[in-house]
Write a protein that holds these residues in place. Structure first.
Motif, PDB file in Angstrom:
ATOM      1  N   HIS A  32     -60.668 -10.285  16.911  1.00 45.36           N
ATOM      2  CA  HIS A  32     -61.305 -10.850  15.834  1.00 45.36           C
ATOM      3  C   HIS A  32     -62.672 -11.101  15.698  1.00 45.36           C
ATOM      4  N   LYS A  33     -63.268 -10.609  14.673  1.00 43.56           N
ATOM      5  CA  LYS A  33     -64.884 -10.511  14.799  1.00 43.56           C
ATOM      6  C   LYS A  33     -65.037 -11.103  13.391  1.00 43.56           C
ATOM      7  N   ILE A  34     -66.226 -11.984  13.498  1.00 47.42           N
ATOM      8  CA  ILE A  34     -66.796 -12.659  12.134  1.00 47.42           C
ATOM      9  C   ILE A  34     -68.078 -12.141  11.848  1.00 47.42           C
ATOM     10  N   GLU A  35     -68.461 -11.915  10.463  1.00 47.97           N
ATOM     11  CA  GLU A  35     -69.928 -11.578  10.045  1.00 47.97           C
ATOM     12  C   GLU A  35     -70.767 -12.618  10.102  1.00 47.97           C
ATOM     13  N   ALA A  36     -72.011 -12.379  10.273  1.00 54.55           N
ATOM     14  CA  ALA A  36     -72.988 -13.365  10.510  1.00 54.55           C
ATOM     15  C   ALA A  36     -72.901 -14.650   9.219  1.00 54.55           C
ATOM     16  N   SER A  37     -72.944 -14.069   8.223  1.00 56.33           N
ATOM     17  CA  SER A  37     -72.807 -15.090   7.006  1.00 56.33           C
ATOM     18  C   SER A  37     -71.659 -16.186   6.985  1.00 56.33           C
ATOM     19  N   VAL A  38     -70.579 -15.619   7.810  1.00 56.50           N
ATOM     20  CA  VAL A  38     -69.456 -16.713   7.693  1.00 56.50           C
ATOM     21  C   VAL A  38     -69.428 -17.709   8.813  1.00 56.50           C
ATOM     22  N   LEU A  39     -69.245 -18.813   8.309  1.00 51.12           N
ATOM     23  CA  LEU A  39     -69.143 -20.108   9.363  1.00 51.12           C
ATOM     24  C   LEU A  39     -67.733 -19.966   9.942  1.00 51.12           C
ATOM     25  N   LEU A  40     -67.771 -20.156  11.267  1.00 55.12           N
ATOM     26  CA  LEU A  40     -66.422 -20.130  12.200  1.00 55.12           C
ATOM     27  C   LEU A  40     -65.387 -20.710  11.636  1.00 55.12           C
ATOM     28  N   PHE A  41     -65.458 -21.666  11.014  1.00 55.15           N
ATOM     29  CA  PHE A  41     -64.145 -22.394  10.730  1.00 55.15           C
ATOM     30  C   PHE A  41     -63.754 -21.716   9.182  1.00 55.15           C
ATOM     31  N   GLU A  42     -64.531 -20.914   8.500  1.00 50.22           N
ATOM     32  CA  GLU A  42     -64.067 -20.422   7.405  1.00 50.22           C
ATOM     33  C   GLU A  42     -63.722 -18.946   7.646  1.00 50.22           C
ATOM     34  N   ALA A  43     -63.550 -18.523   8.873  1.00 51.79           N
ATOM     35  CA  ALA A  43     -63.087 -17.029   9.272  1.00 51.79           C
ATOM     36  C   ALA A  43     -61.541 -17.060   8.698  1.00 51.79           C
ATOM     37  N   PRO A  44     -61.214 -15.910   8.137  1.00 50.97           N
ATOM     38  CA  PRO A  44     -59.796 -15.616   7.517  1.00 50.97           C
ATOM     39  C   PRO A  44     -58.476 -15.773   8.600  1.00 50.97           C
ATOM     40  N   PHE A  45     -58.725 -15.908   9.753  1.00 46.47           N
ATOM     41  CA  PHE A  45     -57.729 -15.899  10.748  1.00 46.47           C
ATOM     42  C   PHE A  45     -57.256 -17.083  11.042  1.00 46.47           C
ATOM     43  N   TRP A  46     -57.897 -18.154  10.678  1.00 46.23           N
ATOM     44  CA  TRP A  46     -57.626 -19.613  11.102  1.00 46.23           C
ATOM     45  C   TRP A  46     -56.352 -20.200  10.107  1.00 46.23           C
ATOM     46  N   ASN A  47     -55.453 -20.810  10.671  1.00 49.50           N
ATOM     47  CA  ASN A  47     -54.576 -21.469   9.623  1.00 49.50           C
ATOM     48  C   ASN A  47     -55.457 -22.937   9.114  1.00 49.50           C
ATOM     49  N   LYS A  48     -54.851 -23.470   8.153  1.00 46.87           N
ATOM     50  CA  LYS A  48     -55.747 -24.593   7.456  1.00 46.87           C
ATOM     51  C   LYS A  48     -55.823 -25.533   8.610  1.00 46.87           C
ATOM     52  N   SER A  49     -54.827 -25.984   9.677  1.00 44.77           N
ATOM     53  CA  SER A  49     -55.128 -27.180  10.537  1.00 44.77           C
ATOM     54  C   SER A  49     -56.098 -26.940  11.518  1.00 44.77           C
ATOM     55  N   GLN A  50     -56.113 -25.347  11.848  1.00 46.91           N
ATOM     56  CA  GLN A  50     -57.027 -24.789  12.790  1.00 46.91           C
ATOM     57  C   GLN A  50     -58.488 -24.989  12.170  1.00 46.91           C
ATOM     58  N   ALA A  51     -58.811 -24.488  11.057  1.00 49.87           N
ATOM     59  CA  ALA A  51     -59.680 -24.620  10.274  1.00 49.87           C
ATOM     60  C   ALA A  51     -60.320 -25.837  10.223  1.00 49.87           C
ATOM     61  N   LEU A  52     -59.504 -26.801  10.013  1.00 54.20           N
ATOM     62  CA  LEU A  52     -59.840 -28.208   9.751  1.00 54.20           C
ATOM     63  C   LEU A  52     -60.500 -28.849  11.173  1.00 54.20           C
ATOM     64  N   PHE A  53     -59.730 -28.522  12.193  1.00 48.68           N
ATOM     65  CA  PHE A  53     -60.077 -29.051  13.606  1.00 48.68           C
ATOM     66  C   PHE A  53     -61.510 -28.581  13.954  1.00 48.68           C
ATOM     67  N   LEU A  54     -61.604 -27.191  13.731  1.00 51.86           N
ATOM     68  CA  LEU A  54     -63.101 -26.723  14.042  1.00 51.86           C
ATOM     69  C   LEU A  54     -64.015 -27.179  13.231  1.00 51.86           C
ATOM     70  N   LYS A  55     -63.900 -27.438  12.086  1.00 51.43           N
ATOM     71  CA  LYS A  55     -64.921 -28.065  11.104  1.00 51.43           C
ATOM     72  C   LYS A  55     -65.144 -29.355  11.393  1.00 51.43           C
ATOM     73  N   GLU A  56     -64.101 -30.258  11.647  1.00 49.94           N
ATOM     74  CA  GLU A  56     -64.460 -31.624  11.898  1.00 49.94           C
ATOM     75  C   GLU A  56     -65.049 -31.904  13.508  1.00 49.94           C
ATOM     76  N   SER A  57     -64.672 -30.936  14.356  1.00 53.24           N
ATOM     77  CA  SER A  57     -65.192 -31.030  15.552  1.00 53.24           C
ATOM     78  C   SER A  57     -66.611 -30.706  15.535  1.00 53.24           C
ATOM     79  N   ILE A  58     -67.016 -29.713  15.041  1.00 54.17           N
ATOM     80  CA  ILE A  58     -68.387 -29.317  14.900  1.00 54.17           C
ATOM     81  C   ILE A  58     -69.213 -30.208  14.264  1.00 54.17           C
TER      82      ILE A  58
END
Length: 76
Positions: A32-58
């Motif tokens: 899994h790699k992320i482009e420089a312009s993409v925020l971590l929690f916006e990466a396409p490989f997270w499910n909704k709950s994973q993305a929300l957890f990452l976003k809120e934690s940050i």
């Protein structure tokens, strides 16, 4: 009394519901790699709950923020 826990990649992967042994973590980062312009929690490989957890934690600068930043760096 509040205990300060130092989170690790292994505990973060467990929190995200991912396999968290060393080989699984290395494999995930390799696959899994992320482009420089993409925020971590916006990466396409997270499910909704994973993305929300990452976003809120940050945004809350939670206990997890430091290890999430480390994962973010590793995925770039």
């Amino acid at each position: 009394m509040m205990l300060l826990a130092t989170q690790t990649l292994a505990t973060l992967f467990a929190q995200l519901g991912l396999e968290n042994d060393e080989l699984s973590i290395k494999r995930f980062i390799h696959q899994h790699k992320i482009e420089a312009s993409v925020l971590l929690f916006e990466a396409p490989f997270w499910n909704k709950s994973q993305a929300l957890f990452l976003k809120e934690s940050i945004y809350e600068d939670a206990d997890w923020a430091e290890v999430i930043d480390h994962l973010d760096t590793m995925l770039r």
